[in-house]
Design an enzyme around this catalytic site. Structure first.
Site, PDB file in Angstrom:
ATOM      1  N   ASP A 149      78.330  43.344  34.638  1.00  0.00           N
ATOM      2  CA  ASP A 149      79.424  43.990  35.190  1.00  0.00           C
ATOM      3  C   ASP A 149      80.062  43.250  36.262  1.00  0.00           C
ATOM      4  O   ASP A 149      78.997  43.108  37.159  1.00  0.00           O
ATOM      5  CB  ASP A 149      79.513  45.294  35.544  1.00  0.00           C
ATOM      6  CG  ASP A 149      80.827  46.183  35.254  1.00  0.00           C
ATOM      7  OD1 ASP A 149      81.752  45.541  34.731  1.00  0.00           O
ATOM      8  OD2 ASP A 149      81.087  47.196  35.976  1.00  0.00           O
ATOM      9  N   HIS A 190      90.834  46.140  43.722  1.00  0.00           N
ATOM     10  CA  HIS A 190      89.884  47.237  43.479  1.00  0.00           C
ATOM     11  C   HIS A 190      88.525  46.758  44.497  1.00  0.00           C
ATOM     12  O   HIS A 190      88.280  47.987  45.479  1.00  0.00           O
ATOM     13  CB  HIS A 190      89.258  47.036  42.162  1.00  0.00           C
ATOM     14  CG  HIS A 190      87.822  47.876  42.123  1.00  0.00           C
ATOM     15  ND1 HIS A 190      87.825  49.301  41.947  1.00  0.00           N
ATOM     16  CD2 HIS A 190      86.671  47.616  41.949  1.00  0.00           C
ATOM     17  CE1 HIS A 190      86.576  49.654  41.877  1.00  0.00           C
ATOM     18  NE2 HIS A 190      85.871  48.672  41.687  1.00  0.00           N
ATOM     19  N   GLU A 238      85.998  53.476  35.281  1.00  0.00           N
ATOM     20  CA  GLU A 238      86.466  52.404  35.891  1.00  0.00           C
ATOM     21  C   GLU A 238      86.869  51.782  34.576  1.00  0.00           C
ATOM     22  O   GLU A 238      86.273  51.511  33.640  1.00  0.00           O
ATOM     23  CB  GLU A 238      84.999  51.536  36.419  1.00  0.00           C
ATOM     24  CG  GLU A 238      84.627  52.092  37.685  1.00  0.00           C
ATOM     25  CD  GLU A 238      84.009  50.919  38.617  1.00  0.00           C
ATOM     26  OE1 GLU A 238      83.337  50.134  38.057  1.00  0.00           O
ATOM     27  OE2 GLU A 238      83.785  51.151  39.739  1.00  0.00           O
ATOM     28  N   GLU A 292      88.367  48.873  32.440  1.00  0.00           N
ATOM     29  CA  GLU A 292      87.908  47.478  32.582  1.00  0.00           C
ATOM     30  C   GLU A 292      88.369  46.718  31.235  1.00  0.00           C
ATOM     31  O   GLU A 292      88.344  47.415  30.281  1.00  0.00           O
ATOM     32  CB  GLU A 292      86.514  47.331  33.085  1.00  0.00           C
ATOM     33  CG  GLU A 292      85.894  47.921  34.039  1.00  0.00           C
ATOM     34  CD  GLU A 292      84.516  47.392  34.532  1.00  0.00           C
ATOM     35  OE1 GLU A 292      83.902  46.450  34.038  1.00  0.00           O
ATOM     36  OE2 GLU A 292      83.935  48.148  35.340  1.00  0.00           O
ATOM     37  N   ASP A 324      83.364  52.002  32.439  1.00  0.00           N
ATOM     38  CA  ASP A 324      82.101  51.901  33.244  1.00  0.00           C
ATOM     39  C   ASP A 324      82.116  53.199  33.919  1.00  0.00           C
ATOM     40  O   ASP A 324      82.331  53.329  35.144  1.00  0.00           O
ATOM     41  CB  ASP A 324      82.087  50.734  34.115  1.00  0.00           C
ATOM     42  CG  ASP A 324      81.084  50.653  35.143  1.00  0.00           C
ATOM     43  OD1 ASP A 324      79.907  50.786  34.620  1.00  0.00           O
ATOM     44  OD2 ASP A 324      81.060  50.131  36.283  1.00  0.00           O
ATOM     45  N   ARG A 326      79.901  58.464  41.828  1.00  0.00           N
ATOM     46  CA  ARG A 326      80.141  57.908  43.093  1.00  0.00           C
ATOM     47  C   ARG A 326      79.103  58.624  44.143  1.00  0.00           C
ATOM     48  O   ARG A 326      78.795  57.817  44.967  1.00  0.00           O
ATOM     49  CB  ARG A 326      81.584  58.229  43.599  1.00  0.00           C
ATOM     50  CG  ARG A 326      82.685  57.598  42.875  1.00  0.00           C
ATOM     51  CD  ARG A 326      82.382  56.046  42.578  1.00  0.00           C
ATOM     52  NE  ARG A 326      83.512  55.576  41.791  1.00  0.00           N
ATOM     53  CZ  ARG A 326      83.568  54.192  41.281  1.00  0.00           C
ATOM     54  NH1 ARG A 326      82.628  53.525  41.663  1.00  0.00           N
ATOM     55  NH2 ARG A 326      84.540  53.833  40.472  1.00  0.00           N
ATOM     56  N   GLN A 363      75.637  56.625  43.382  1.00  0.00           N
ATOM     57  CA  GLN A 363      75.837  55.520  43.851  1.00  0.00           C
ATOM     58  C   GLN A 363      75.963  55.108  45.015  1.00  0.00           C
ATOM     59  O   GLN A 363      75.138  54.211  45.668  1.00  0.00           O
ATOM     60  CB  GLN A 363      77.238  54.711  43.063  1.00  0.00           C
ATOM     61  CG  GLN A 363      77.576  53.249  43.195  1.00  0.00           C
ATOM     62  CD  GLN A 363      78.836  53.027  42.964  1.00  0.00           C
ATOM     63  OE1 GLN A 363      79.585  53.754  42.246  1.00  0.00           O
ATOM     64  NE2 GLN A 363      79.186  51.571  43.236  1.00  0.00           N
ATOM     65  N   LYS A 370      75.413  54.234  37.358  1.00  0.00           N
ATOM     66  CA  LYS A 370      76.072  53.718  36.210  1.00  0.00           C
ATOM     67  C   LYS A 370      75.449  53.622  35.108  1.00  0.00           C
ATOM     68  O   LYS A 370      75.961  53.465  33.884  1.00  0.00           O
ATOM     69  CB  LYS A 370      76.274  52.099  36.788  1.00  0.00           C
ATOM     70  CG  LYS A 370      77.165  51.698  38.026  1.00  0.00           C
ATOM     71  CD  LYS A 370      78.585  51.848  37.970  1.00  0.00           C
ATOM     72  CE  LYS A 370      79.387  51.084  38.989  1.00  0.00           C
ATOM     73  NZ  LYS A 370      80.824  51.128  38.900  1.00  0.00           N
ATOM     74  N   THR A 412      78.271  53.621  29.377  1.00  0.00           N
ATOM     75  CA  THR A 412      79.299  52.679  29.512  1.00  0.00           C
ATOM     76  C   THR A 412      79.930  52.942  28.147  1.00  0.00           C
ATOM     77  O   THR A 412      79.304  52.484  27.095  1.00  0.00           O
ATOM     78  CB  THR A 412      78.829  51.312  29.643  1.00  0.00           C
ATOM     79  OG1 THR A 412      78.145  51.315  30.970  1.00  0.00           O
ATOM     80  CG2 THR A 412      80.034  50.465  29.935  1.00  0.00           C
ATOM     81  N   GLU A 448      89.834  55.407  43.557  1.00  0.00           N
ATOM     82  CA  GLU A 448      90.990  54.826  44.330  1.00  0.00           C
ATOM     83  C   GLU A 448      92.212  55.793  44.027  1.00  0.00           C
ATOM     84  O   GLU A 448      92.873  55.840  45.121  1.00  0.00           O
ATOM     85  CB  GLU A 448      91.156  53.343  43.754  1.00  0.00           C
ATOM     86  CG  GLU A 448      90.289  52.221  43.729  1.00  0.00           C
ATOM     87  CD  GLU A 448      90.235  51.182  43.184  1.00  0.00           C
ATOM     88  OE1 GLU A 448      90.877  50.360  43.360  1.00  0.00           O
ATOM     89  OE2 GLU A 448      89.717  51.450  41.991  1.00  0.00           O
TER      90      GLU A 448
END
Lengths: 409, 409
Positions: free
Chosen positions: A116, A123, A189, A191, A223, A227, A230, A243, A247, A356
């Protein structure tokens, strides 16, 4: 145009033709392409047509087809376009068209390595501000190389697979000690994922100019990210359990050929200029070997579209990521998958993660039903969608990448 | 004792019996075990004996055998001990013994996911001092969880494979900009690698008590590392190209059963005590589910033994690493591999990387030929070896893990 009864503006028209692995009740998974609202059983169609290499489409993944490399991919696409547009071929197509509603889609590849990246400047800047508020948001290396890390191949799942909320350790800076429990900051996420074929030998870097021989196509990729897990675990060796629980990728692989019309210049890599091995060069058609992609993306949360991340705003290109990944001599294998990293644009409504969008939970998002959210709740469903310009003024679709959160066990 | 002509103290005696994949000239790779200075062709032996499950040994990797799980592994070991010690079985063994000098060894598993941990307190402290001299050497999370990250499965190679010096970007803090070229700080990491079997379902953590059902055995692992590439790239998402060019493992998998006699208490996890899911519990035999391993390791550099890293000094146990890896619901797959991280003890002569042995290049190592080294030069050969206490007072061997550095291309 195809002789099929298909509107000219159908997002799965003749300029798309993505590959996927499907099955019907009681049948084995095999390779098909999507045309309009049907799946064409490529395995059966090619066998009936006496096409020599049909064997690779009788498999439960695209990997054998990926191993054949670019010339075979080009020939296969030309052959599919021929059978779909040449009335003389009609007899070997029609018996093998199945309504999409009647098929089950599977993971399109047996994932070899999964990497990844972190290729969106917007970002990376946002996350830097949120995770490391006391330092410069972009690390000093960020504009010199596409930062990436390896993820867990074994937990890549196909769209529609439920996601069990992960448990693990967390510790806020203000907590005296870590605690264990279900993640309380579960995120997405949004992507793109790129699918690799044409395996290489150890010690053989792939140049930007040769990267086209290895980028088979692209899928949508979610993904999923915890948080809280992480933030506690990721220093110094990077994300791990935050993570690795899941996925999700979309089932249809949109080919690099289909995405050719979507190529656009990158937003700019002049300050600094990257090292020569990452510098794009002009190709015969005036484009660059380090091209961006003009893909329009949307993120839907429980039925509310909450973001439109623009892929064209990405700093590092798909080819640059692949070239960087092999510059140390690392091999590529058929079925390697690499993600772009979260796609975020400069505007708030263009952010590809809830971290975000809610600015770390301080600015919750309001959904159409009036409820507010900062992170995912049990039962929430996220749908990713994207489209791109196709050949001849068409618009092509990636389909959907869907996941629903189930409670921690 | 076996009826084979084998000294009682042979390190590949009846208390060892590792599994590997071998071939002879013109034959297909298949599963064997090592007994003394011979390889027993398990595929042929079991087939001749009419053993039902011999089919899994006719493969080019252990993965099908790994999929059978702990009860099958236990039964297989009992069967092998029987054929090697029961004179009535002699006829189905002798035709299938091949001198080790006549076989080629292959990668024992098709590597699914590869995770590398960081389980030595001494190593993590040394690296912290060298890489982050202005901060506490151990990050705040280090004693709360076994830190790990995913590595590149596709570049795991078997002992004897040459290692091409990787090229990439580096930038010393004093450099104005990064430069590109062959790595100038090429290093080793002397580790153990653990081989996983008995695949699990998504969302199903494996407890410490159940970890034995999934840890099939161990190999020697050399996590080749380019310190200059790594130092520039690893913030914030961890090591990538500094590690992904190659990882070497030894060909013989020493089983968890054979390592049972090597189990020892961990050096201590009292300050802090880990969270409950990582706390060992007493087993029926008075040991702990979070056991250490008393493995004696040696690192040889161009014929000079430069270090004896003691595995018993590792902070986190193999079972704790596996349990942590799945606590978020991540699956295990047959053929998953996880490394312990560099094995370093408290003494200088116990450090498992050249970065530590030469203290970042400031204290070069002197080899027997009078030459000095801080990092690897082209043509250098590194051999890792290890032994452990086996059953009945024996000593068992892991064999060797060898690699020679070739110039950058």
């Amino acid at each position: 145009m195809t002789w099929l009864d298909l509107p000219a503006d159908h997002p799965f028209g003749i300029s798309n033709l993505p590959y996927g692995v499907f099955s019907t009740d009681g049948s084995e998974p095999r390779v098909g392409t999507r045309i309009g609202d049907h799946v064409l059983d490529l395995a059966a169609c090619a066998e009936q047509a006496g096409m020599e290499s049909h064997e690779v489409w009788h498999r439960a993944s695209l990997n054998a087809f990926l191993a054949q490399g670019r010339p075979a991919w080009t020939a296969a696409r030309a052959w599919i376009i021929d059978v779909l547009t040449n009335p003389a071929r009609r007899d070997c197509v029609e018996p093998h068209l199945i309504p999409v509603a009647d098929v089950k889609m599977h993971l399109p590849i047996a994932v070899a390595d999964y990497v990844d990246f972190y290729a969106s400047e917007h970002h990376a800047t946002n996350v830097g501000r949120l995770f490391r508020p006391d330092t410069e948001p972009l690390t000093p290396n960020w504009k010199h190389l596409p930062i990436g890390y390896h993820g867990r191949s074994g937990t890549v799942v196909v769209s529609g697979t439920d996601i069990v909320r992960p448990s693990g350790q967390r510790k806020a800076p203000t907590d005296a000690a870590p605690t264990f429990g279900p993640s309380v900051r579960l995120d997405i996420e949004a992507e793109l994922g790129f699918i690799v074929g044409g395996a290489t030998e150890l010690g053989s870097p792939v140049s930007l100019a040769d990267s086209d021989d290895h980028i088979f196509g692209a899928v949508l990729l979610n993904d999923w990210s915890s948080r809280d897990l992480q933030a506690w675990e990721y220093v110094p060796l990077g994300p791990f359990l935050g993570k690795s629980f899941a996925t999700t990728i979309s089932p249809w692989v949109v080919t690099s050929e289909a995405l050719r019309a979507a190529r656009v210049p990158l937003p700019g890599q002049t300050d600094p200029t990257p090292l020569p091995y990452l510098q794009g060069e002009a190709t015969a058609d005036g484009a660059s070997t380090a091209y961006g992609l003009d893909i329009t993306y949307e993120v839907e949360w429980n039925g509310t579209v909450v973001a439109h991340p623009p892929y064209a705003a990405m700093y590092w290109s798909p080819a640059q990521m692949l070239t960087h990944m092999t510059v140390n001599g690392a091999t590529l294998r058929d079925g390697d998958l690499y993600g772009s990293g979260t796609i975020s644009g400069p505007e708030k409504g263009q952010r590809g993660s809830f971290l975000e969008l809610s600015w770390g939970g301080k600015e919750p998002v309001t959904l159409n039903d009036g409820s507010t959210r900062s992170f995912l709740e049990d039962g929430d469903t996220v749908v990713l969608r994207a489209t791109a310009p196709g050949a001849d003024g068409t618009t092509i679709s990636f389909g959907e990448c869907v996941g629903t959160i189930r409670p921690a066990r």
